[in-house]
Scaffold this active site. Sequence first.
Site, PDB file in Angstrom:
ATOM      1  N   ASP A  69       0.804  -1.224   0.000  1.00 37.24           N
ATOM      2  CA  ASP A  69       0.000   0.000   0.000  1.00 37.24           C
ATOM      3  C   ASP A  69       0.837   1.275   0.000  1.00 37.24           C
ATOM      4  O   ASP A  69       0.362   2.309  -0.478  1.00 37.24           O
ATOM      5  CB  ASP A  69      -1.084  -0.006   1.094  1.00 37.24           C
ATOM      6  CG  ASP A  69      -0.573  -0.453   2.429  1.00 37.24           C
ATOM      7  OD1 ASP A  69       0.664  -0.483   2.589  1.00 37.24           O
ATOM      8  OD2 ASP A  69      -1.396  -0.762   3.301  1.00 37.24           O
ATOM      9  N   SER A  94       3.459   1.632  -1.895  1.00 33.40           N
ATOM     10  CA  SER A  94       3.690   1.796  -3.335  1.00 33.40           C
ATOM     11  C   SER A  94       2.452   2.359  -4.026  1.00 33.40           C
ATOM     12  O   SER A  94       2.561   3.126  -4.985  1.00 33.40           O
ATOM     13  CB  SER A  94       4.055   0.449  -3.962  1.00 33.40           C
ATOM     14  OG  SER A  94       5.178  -0.092  -3.311  1.00 33.40           O
ATOM     15  N   ILE A 108       4.216 -10.529   0.755  1.00 32.20           N
ATOM     16  CA  ILE A 108       3.974 -11.805   1.453  1.00 32.20           C
ATOM     17  C   ILE A 108       3.060 -11.608   2.664  1.00 32.20           C
ATOM     18  O   ILE A 108       2.571 -12.573   3.237  1.00 32.20           O
ATOM     19  CB  ILE A 108       5.289 -12.478   1.931  1.00 32.20           C
ATOM     20  CG1 ILE A 108       5.982 -11.641   3.017  1.00 32.20           C
ATOM     21  CG2 ILE A 108       6.213 -12.774   0.769  1.00 32.20           C
ATOM     22  CD1 ILE A 108       6.974 -12.440   3.836  1.00 32.20           C
ATOM     23  N   ASP A 109       2.827 -10.352   3.071  1.00 32.46           N
ATOM     24  CA  ASP A 109       2.153 -10.093   4.346  1.00 32.46           C
ATOM     25  C   ASP A 109       0.635 -10.268   4.310  1.00 32.46           C
ATOM     26  O   ASP A 109      -0.003 -10.332   5.357  1.00 32.46           O
ATOM     27  CB  ASP A 109       2.468  -8.669   4.823  1.00 32.46           C
ATOM     28  CG  ASP A 109       3.947  -8.465   5.078  1.00 32.46           C
ATOM     29  OD1 ASP A 109       4.608  -9.434   5.473  1.00 32.46           O
ATOM     30  OD2 ASP A 109       4.439  -7.349   4.874  1.00 32.46           O
ATOM     31  N   GLY A 144       4.897 -10.563   8.650  1.00 36.15           N
ATOM     32  CA  GLY A 144       3.497 -10.159   8.529  1.00 36.15           C
ATOM     33  C   GLY A 144       3.296  -8.655   8.639  1.00 36.15           C
ATOM     34  O   GLY A 144       2.256  -8.145   8.274  1.00 36.15           O
ATOM     35  N   ALA A 189      -0.163 -25.673  15.542  1.00 33.65           N
ATOM     36  CA  ALA A 189       0.614 -25.019  16.614  1.00 33.65           C
ATOM     37  C   ALA A 189      -0.260 -24.858  17.864  1.00 33.65           C
ATOM     38  O   ALA A 189      -1.416 -24.462  17.769  1.00 33.65           O
ATOM     39  CB  ALA A 189       1.108 -23.657  16.139  1.00 33.65           C
TER      40      ALA A 189
HETATM   41  P1  ADP Z   1       5.024  -1.282   0.368  1.00 36.26           P
HETATM   42  O1  ADP Z   1       4.689  -0.853  -1.019  1.00 36.26           O
HETATM   43  O2  ADP Z   1       5.456  -2.725   0.429  1.00 36.26           O
HETATM   44  O3  ADP Z   1       3.936  -0.914   1.367  1.00 36.26           O
HETATM   45  P2  ADP Z   1       6.635   0.946   1.365  1.00 36.26           P
HETATM   46  O4  ADP Z   1       5.622   1.393   2.357  1.00 36.26           O
HETATM   47  O5  ADP Z   1       8.071   0.922   1.770  1.00 36.26           O
HETATM   48  O6  ADP Z   1       6.353  -0.517   0.799  1.00 36.26           O
HETATM   49  O7  ADP Z   1       6.469   1.898   0.093  1.00 36.26           O
HETATM   50  C1  ADP Z   1       7.268   1.677  -1.066  1.00 36.26           C
HETATM   51  C2  ADP Z   1       7.637   2.991  -1.687  1.00 36.26           C
HETATM   52  O8  ADP Z   1       6.447   3.690  -2.105  1.00 36.26           O
HETATM   53  C3  ADP Z   1       8.325   3.989  -0.766  1.00 36.26           C
HETATM   54  O9  ADP Z   1       9.706   3.727  -0.615  1.00 36.26           O
HETATM   55  C4  ADP Z   1       8.093   5.296  -1.489  1.00 36.26           C
HETATM   56  O10 ADP Z   1       9.010   5.410  -2.582  1.00 36.26           O
HETATM   57  C5  ADP Z   1       6.693   5.095  -2.066  1.00 36.26           C
HETATM   58  N1  ADP Z   1       5.695   5.753  -1.202  1.00 36.26           N
HETATM   59  C6  ADP Z   1       5.243   5.347   0.010  1.00 36.26           C
HETATM   60  N2  ADP Z   1       4.368   6.229   0.539  1.00 36.26           N
HETATM   61  C7  ADP Z   1       4.266   7.229  -0.369  1.00 36.26           C
HETATM   62  C8  ADP Z   1       3.509   8.458  -0.418  1.00 36.26           C
HETATM   63  N3  ADP Z   1       2.697   8.830   0.578  1.00 36.26           N
HETATM   64  N4  ADP Z   1       3.665   9.240  -1.506  1.00 36.26           N
HETATM   65  C9  ADP Z   1       4.476   8.890  -2.518  1.00 36.26           C
HETATM   66  N5  ADP Z   1       5.225   7.759  -2.526  1.00 36.26           N
HETATM   67  C10 ADP Z   1       5.110   6.936  -1.481  1.00 36.26           C
END
Ligand code: ADP
Length: 324
Positions: free
Chosen positions: A104, A106, A127-128, A171, A187
């Site tokens: 989320d 991303s 994976i979470d 997770g 478990a």
């Molecule tokens: P995931 O996508 O697995 O939740 P992250 O929370 O680390 O992983 O987010 C991945 C990337 O998405 C971050 O490193 C950043 O580059 C981008 N990102 C996260 N939040 C925002 C936001 N509010 N605005 C713009 N880009 C964001």
Amino acid sequence: MIKKIGVLTSGGDAPGMNAAVSAVIKAAYAKNIEVYIVRDGYKGLVNNWLEKVDINFSQDIISRGGTAIGSARLPEFKEVEVREKAVANLKNAGIEALVVIGGDGSYMGAQRLTEMGINCIGLPGTIDNDIVSSDYTIGFDTALNTVMESIEKIRDTMQSHNRCAVVEVMGNRCGDLALYAGTVTGAEVISTSEGQLSEEEIVNEVARLSKLGKRSVIIVISEKIYDANELAKKIEAASGYVTRATILGHTQRGGTPTAMDRYLAITSAIYAVDQLVAGKGGLYVGLDGQQLIARDINSTLNIPRKDRTQELTTIRLLNSQFKK
Ligand code: ADP
């Protein structure tokens, strides 16, 4: 009709991401759309690490774990000036739209890019299993199977030596991996972020099983709740079992994606390309029962996840039964 799209993987990697990239390429190729991979997620967008790929690239990666095009975290992507560089690079290359495979965080980046004129569709790669709009995420099934196999190996030795094991699984504040793994391995104790037991409750339960003469005990815990090694010491002191902690760690992130993860990845990637062709953006794809759906990133990201407390309670009850 769009002529060029990009695809990137972002945030934590997950098995099945490659199958999704592969399917984006195939689905686009079938519609005469050129595909550019972006190396290392948003970092690659900002640094202009764009590469045009042909259909053969998709065949080479479909079965591989990890992400062949790389992933990265770039906190600065929240800043508009940084995103402007990414948009300029995309426009220079003539790339009109993007598929973003990640979690989320991303999706937030994808939403911001959509607002800046680059239509983005998100796919649930983590994976979470912590994405609201999807019953399952790409990578969850593979990680679950890895955890299941690891717990069963640990059970073998615990049973041989009359011991107790604390097994910590990933997770990221979502208990699904722990709940599902604890369920499928029987478990005796499961504690997750949503259904957290106190250390005292765990210790007392293991002491009870020890008194009844249970030969081995497996405790599955979600990450980021306890210090697993400290918990093991407390259990050992109270129950008499020699108790070992195993933090499964990054072994859960790798490995060949299962058939179900690949299937979800491929079908949702095809769906995402269709959305882009229809001129849509700012959406993320998820599985709702047997149905793929696309939800609005802005308005649905913060809706609560499915409550699994009842399932957790039932499994705890069933798995803690033991007769002397
Ligand atoms: P995931 O996508 O697995 O939740 P992250 O929370 O680390 O992983 O987010 C991945 C990337 O998405 C971050 O490193 C950043 O580059 C981008 N990102 C996260 N939040 C925002 C936001 N509010 N605005 C713009 N880009 C964001």
